[in-house]
Design a protein around this motif. Sequence first.
Motif, PDB file in Angstrom:
ATOM      1  N   UNK A 210      -9.004   3.223   0.752  1.00 43.41           N
ATOM      2  CA  UNK A 210      -8.246   4.021  -0.223  1.00 43.41           C
ATOM      3  C   UNK A 210      -6.771   4.173   0.161  1.00 43.41           C
ATOM      4  N   UNK A 211      -5.890   3.797  -0.754  1.00 42.96           N
ATOM      5  CA  UNK A 211      -4.456   3.834  -0.485  1.00 42.96           C
ATOM      6  C   UNK A 211      -3.962   5.245  -0.210  1.00 42.96           C
ATOM      7  N   UNK A 212      -4.554   6.247  -0.892  1.00 43.00           N
ATOM      8  CA  UNK A 212      -4.075   7.617  -0.713  1.00 43.00           C
ATOM      9  C   UNK A 212      -4.346   8.155   0.689  1.00 43.00           C
ATOM     10  N   UNK A 213      -5.355   7.601   1.387  1.00 43.07           N
ATOM     11  CA  UNK A 213      -5.674   8.041   2.734  1.00 43.07           C
ATOM     12  C   UNK A 213      -4.959   7.221   3.807  1.00 43.07           C
ATOM     13  N   UNK A 214      -4.665   5.967   3.498  1.00 44.04           N
ATOM     14  CA  UNK A 214      -4.110   5.078   4.516  1.00 44.04           C
ATOM     15  C   UNK A 214      -2.874   4.316   4.016  1.00 44.04           C
ATOM     16  N   UNK A 215      -1.886   5.015   3.459  1.00 47.64           N
ATOM     17  CA  UNK A 215      -0.720   4.290   2.912  1.00 47.64           C
ATOM     18  C   UNK A 215       0.075   3.531   3.968  1.00 47.64           C
ATOM     19  N   UNK A 216       0.317   4.161   5.129  1.00 44.91           N
ATOM     20  CA  UNK A 216       1.102   3.513   6.182  1.00 44.91           C
ATOM     21  C   UNK A 216       0.371   2.303   6.738  1.00 44.91           C
ATOM     22  N   UNK A 217      -0.919   2.479   6.994  1.00 46.25           N
ATOM     23  CA  UNK A 217      -1.708   1.371   7.522  1.00 46.25           C
ATOM     24  C   UNK A 217      -1.710   0.176   6.572  1.00 46.25           C
ATOM     25  N   UNK A 218      -1.928   0.420   5.279  1.00 46.79           N
ATOM     26  CA  UNK A 218      -2.031  -0.672   4.310  1.00 46.79           C
ATOM     27  C   UNK A 218      -0.720  -1.431   4.173  1.00 46.79           C
ATOM     28  N   UNK A 219       0.402  -0.731   4.232  1.00 51.07           N
ATOM     29  CA  UNK A 219       1.691  -1.432   4.132  1.00 51.07           C
ATOM     30  C   UNK A 219       1.901  -2.346   5.341  1.00 51.07           C
ATOM     31  N   UNK A 220       1.525  -1.878   6.519  1.00 47.10           N
ATOM     32  CA  UNK A 220       1.637  -2.727   7.706  1.00 47.10           C
ATOM     33  C   UNK A 220       0.657  -3.895   7.625  1.00 47.10           C
ATOM     34  N   UNK A 221      -0.544  -3.610   7.133  1.00 47.03           N
ATOM     35  CA  UNK A 221      -1.565  -4.653   7.027  1.00 47.03           C
ATOM     36  C   UNK A 221      -1.123  -5.757   6.087  1.00 47.03           C
ATOM     37  N   UNK A 222      -0.484  -5.391   4.990  1.00 48.67           N
ATOM     38  CA  UNK A 222      -0.035  -6.392   4.014  1.00 48.67           C
ATOM     39  C   UNK A 222       0.987  -7.338   4.640  1.00 48.67           C
ATOM     40  N   UNK A 223       1.877  -6.815   5.477  1.00 50.04           N
ATOM     41  CA  UNK A 223       2.844  -7.673   6.167  1.00 50.04           C
ATOM     42  C   UNK A 223       2.129  -8.691   7.047  1.00 50.04           C
ATOM     43  N   UNK A 224       1.086  -8.224   7.734  1.00 51.27           N
ATOM     44  CA  UNK A 224       0.308  -9.123   8.587  1.00 51.27           C
ATOM     45  C   UNK A 224      -0.443 -10.163   7.756  1.00 51.27           C
ATOM     46  N   UNK A 238      -3.061  -8.131  -4.062  1.00 55.13           N
ATOM     47  CA  UNK A 238      -3.451  -6.962  -3.271  1.00 55.13           C
ATOM     48  C   UNK A 238      -2.241  -6.056  -3.031  1.00 55.13           C
ATOM     49  N   UNK A 239      -1.118  -6.655  -2.681  1.00 60.17           N
ATOM     50  CA  UNK A 239       0.107  -5.877  -2.457  1.00 60.17           C
ATOM     51  C   UNK A 239       0.535  -5.148  -3.731  1.00 60.17           C
ATOM     52  N   UNK A 240       0.466  -5.842  -4.862  1.00 53.42           N
ATOM     53  CA  UNK A 240       0.858  -5.216  -6.134  1.00 53.42           C
ATOM     54  C   UNK A 240      -0.018  -4.007  -6.450  1.00 53.42           C
ATOM     55  N   UNK A 241      -1.330  -4.155  -6.235  1.00 59.57           N
ATOM     56  CA  UNK A 241      -2.264  -3.058  -6.510  1.00 59.57           C
ATOM     57  C   UNK A 241      -1.970  -1.862  -5.610  1.00 59.57           C
ATOM     58  N   UNK A 245      -0.602   1.918  -6.593  1.00 63.87           N
ATOM     59  CA  UNK A 245      -1.343   3.145  -6.250  1.00 63.87           C
ATOM     60  C   UNK A 245      -0.468   4.111  -5.471  1.00 63.87           C
ATOM     61  N   UNK A 246       0.353   3.581  -4.565  1.00 69.21           N
ATOM     62  CA  UNK A 246       1.203   4.438  -3.755  1.00 69.21           C
ATOM     63  C   UNK A 246       2.272   5.135  -4.591  1.00 69.21           C
ATOM     64  N   UNK A 247       2.596   4.537  -5.727  1.00 74.01           N
ATOM     65  CA  UNK A 247       3.580   5.180  -6.618  1.00 74.01           C
ATOM     66  C   UNK A 247       3.041   6.466  -7.225  1.00 74.01           C
ATOM     67  N   UNK A 248       1.719   6.645  -7.180  1.00 74.17           N
ATOM     68  CA  UNK A 248       1.099   7.803  -7.822  1.00 74.17           C
ATOM     69  C   UNK A 248       0.565   8.826  -6.820  1.00 74.17           C
ATOM     70  N   UNK A 249       0.916   8.656  -5.546  1.00 71.83           N
ATOM     71  CA  UNK A 249       0.448   9.594  -4.535  1.00 71.83           C
ATOM     72  C   UNK A 249       1.296  10.856  -4.531  1.00 71.83           C
TER      73      UNK A 249
END
Length: 388
Positions: A210-224, A238-241, A245-249
């Motif tokens: 869930x993006x709302x729980x792990x926003x920082x982790x997911x952004x780093x993961x996408x770079x990897x 995946x990045x777009x989705x 979602x992060x725009x609505x947190x």
Amino acid sequence: MVKNEVRRMNLKCLFILLVLFSMAKFTNAAKPFVIKGQIKNGSKQLLYVENMFAQQFHLLDTVRLDSDGKFYIEGNVDEDAIIRLRLSKTHFWWVILEKKEYTVELNLNRFRKDKQEVKGSASTKTLYGFLKAQRTHLQKMQVAKQKLFAVKQQGNQALMSNEEKNAFFEKTQRMKDRVNMLSESYFDFLKSYVDTSQSLTAIIAGESIPAEQFPTYLRKAIKSLKKRFKGSKYVMQFENVIEHKLKLLVGAEAPEIALNSPDQKIIKLSSLKGKYVLIDFWASWCRPCRAANPHIVKLYEKYKKKGFAIFSVSLDQRKASWVKAIEADGLVWDTHVSDLKGWQSAAAKEYEIRGIPTTYLLDKKGRIIARDLRGESLDRKLKEVFEK
């Protein structure tokens, strides 16, 4: 003479560019794949070959199984892809396609996704290992949550002695800790695939976080993931989705909404900056929305002089019904908007509205400070904002 020479040079350059473009297309041409095999007890059935992308299935091909359930499929793919082989809504198998030949051995009468075999695909084997382990995690979490719920339902705390209450709270806390531990273990499991898998299973695992729980982790993961799967359309999607979602947190600036009012004037959400704004997604045909309207009117009257505004976004399709509901429910504020497209409303898509009523509360700078507040929860939040 000079003009003709320039023209000849331009045509020559254009020809060279076309040749280079054709060579590039040939170099990156789609590579062939073959899927062959047998689905025992599936004689003569129609097999659908579907590509899964952006959480949708796109039909690539269909093939009729022979009398022994055997089949042969060939085609081309530009990059690794997630494929579903489907006989029906409930009988399907996954293959991660890697531009090579696969042999499939399946049995319709012994249908267990994790027990089927796809030879020639290490990535598909990884995927089935992930799916099997994921089911185990989710089942453990479900059992723990059900036990916690059952304990909470037991007995009347008002009739308990202090000793019984203490024992009850200790037991409840142990079960909550169990649920939290299992949840943490599950997300660590998902992250392990996102961080290390060399197959598209990494993307599938990421979609469960869930993006709302792990926003920082997911952004780093996408770079990897971008480095591991260069140019992959799955990573881009995946990045777009995630970014959407992060725009609505809570804490994010609310996306702009600019739609027509009943009198065909464009009203922008941003025009209300400087006030606390409740974005209310509703419709005249929505009974829960209509039932909630008197309470929203009451709160508006109570706090409007303190800087409270309501931005009502209707998912109606008929203007007459929309306007009639505004008047009937006494929605006296003048910030009512709609594009009269129902669930296809641009604003509903932007805010990922899955059901109504849905609300977002914004601060004076237009940032989201709460979501899905209704009834007493909305009362408490507005009291906290305006009566602190």
